[in-house]
Design a protein around this motif. Structure first.
Motif: not given
Length: 356
Positions: A127-134, A138-143, A152-156, A200-202
């Motif tokens: 199934k599609p990954l629509k609700r995402i928490i990052i 940092g730069h990778i997270a922002k990009r 997508h529904y994204v939170k950082i 998780a991309i800290t």
């Protein structure tokens, strides 16, 4: 941000010949995994016309219990090819007699437009990954958030309040929270149990492992973590973390394509850097070693190098034993043995990279 100004580097700017962005490479790797939920690896070749991807074979799919030679009718007449099979982490021969069983990891080359159909046929497309928490801002997270937030529904979650303010101003619909990504209470408040993907991309591997495993323990459907230290990959079994992305491995391919002694368009490293996929360009100026004008079955590549894809005039064409290579063909090959790379270099060396 430097990449937004191409004139910054070159003859009229800073005298740098090649610019590589590790953050962009890692972001694209994660985005590809999100685009095709269920795959374990995705690499693009020929400017995205062809993809190399791997899946874990599920019981009941059309691959299970089949020999490779019996799959030709389902694999679009030579345009989709099996290039590697791993069973319990060990590579198996990929000849026509190879039998595929449940839980094998199988690597395919396929035209981009065929990949989703093939995944559905194999029962591997999730199934599609629509609700995402990052986790991490940092730069990778922002990009990544910029690439995803439209669909997508994204939170950082970011610890530094100054960084929170900065990226919140740069992003659109993404929600940016100030806090500790390893805080169990915060994860529960943000409905981690209804989250499709925790990423998780800290810049701290330990924090990535802990927060991603905690997210999985509280119900996140999938978890991906970035690991800057390759040996930390051994800690993942038992954590519930689904996939690890290794920035060093992702970036090394971008560097290698500029130092290989042949005309290389793209290189992707796989299996923690132990395997390699190379997109090389055929030239007849390479003398008797050239593949141009020769049939596939007359080109003596060592055992262990598998032809994966052939791109001609921006189109992926079928590979058969009597297919004749032409000038400018892009040939994508896969090898598990890096000692065989010189054989590829010999066949695809251009005059510009000829060694005196």
């Amino acid at each position: 941000d430097y990449l937004k100004n191409p004139k910054l580097f070159g003859p009229e700017g800073i005298p740098i010949d090649i610019v590589i962005s590790p953050e962009q490479s890692v972001m694209e790797s994660i985005r590809n995994l999100i685009e095709l939920p269920g795959v374990l690896h995705v690499s693009d070749f020929a400017d995205g016309l062809v993809r190399l991807f791997s899946v874990k074979v599920v019981a009941g799919g059309f691959l299970t219990g089949k020999k490779i030679k019996t799959l030709k009718g389902r694999l679009t007449e030579g345009r989709i090819r099996v290039v590697a099979i791993f069973r319990d982490g060990i590579a198996l021969p990929t000849n026509g007699e190879a039998m595929i069983v449940a839980d094998d990891e199988v690597f395919f080359f396929a035209p981009r437009l065929e990949v989703r159909r093939l995944l559905k046929d194999m029962g591997c497309l999730e199934k599609p990954l629509k609700r995402i928490i990052i986790a991490g801002g940092g730069h990778i997270a922002k990009r990544l958030a910029q690439a995803l937030e439209k669909d997508h529904y994204v939170k950082i979650i970011e610890r530094d309040p100054k960084r929170v303010k900065k990226i919140a101003n740069d992003l659109g619909s993404t929600i940016v929270l100030q806090g500790d990504c390893g805080d169990e209470t915060l994860l529960l408040e943000e409905s981690i149990d209804k989250t499709d993907l925790f990423c998780a991309i800290t810049d701290n591997d330990g924090e990535n492992i802990i927060s991603a495993s905690l997210a999985k323990a509280h119900g996140a459907r999938k978890a991906i973590c970035v690991l800057n230290h390759l040996y930390y990959n051994k800690l993942l079994p038992g954590t519930g973390i689904d996939l690890a992305v290794l920035p060093n491995v992702e970036t090394l391919g971008s560097i290698l394509k500029h130092v290989r002694r042949c005309d290389v368009a793209q290189i992707s490293l796989l299996r923690n850097g132990t395997a390699e996929a190379i997109e090389a360009v055929a030239h007849k100026g390479n003398g008797e070693n050239s593949v141009v004008g020769r049939k596939v079955d007359t080109v003596k590549l060592p055992e262990g190098i598998v032809l994966g894809a052939l791109i001609r005039n921006n189109d992926a064409i079928s590979i058969h034993h009597d297919t004749v290579f032409e000038e400018g063909d892009h040939v994508v090959m896969f090898t598990l043995d890096k000692s065989l790379v010189p054989s590829i270099e010999e066949k695809f060396r251009s005059l510009a990279k000829a060694v005196p």
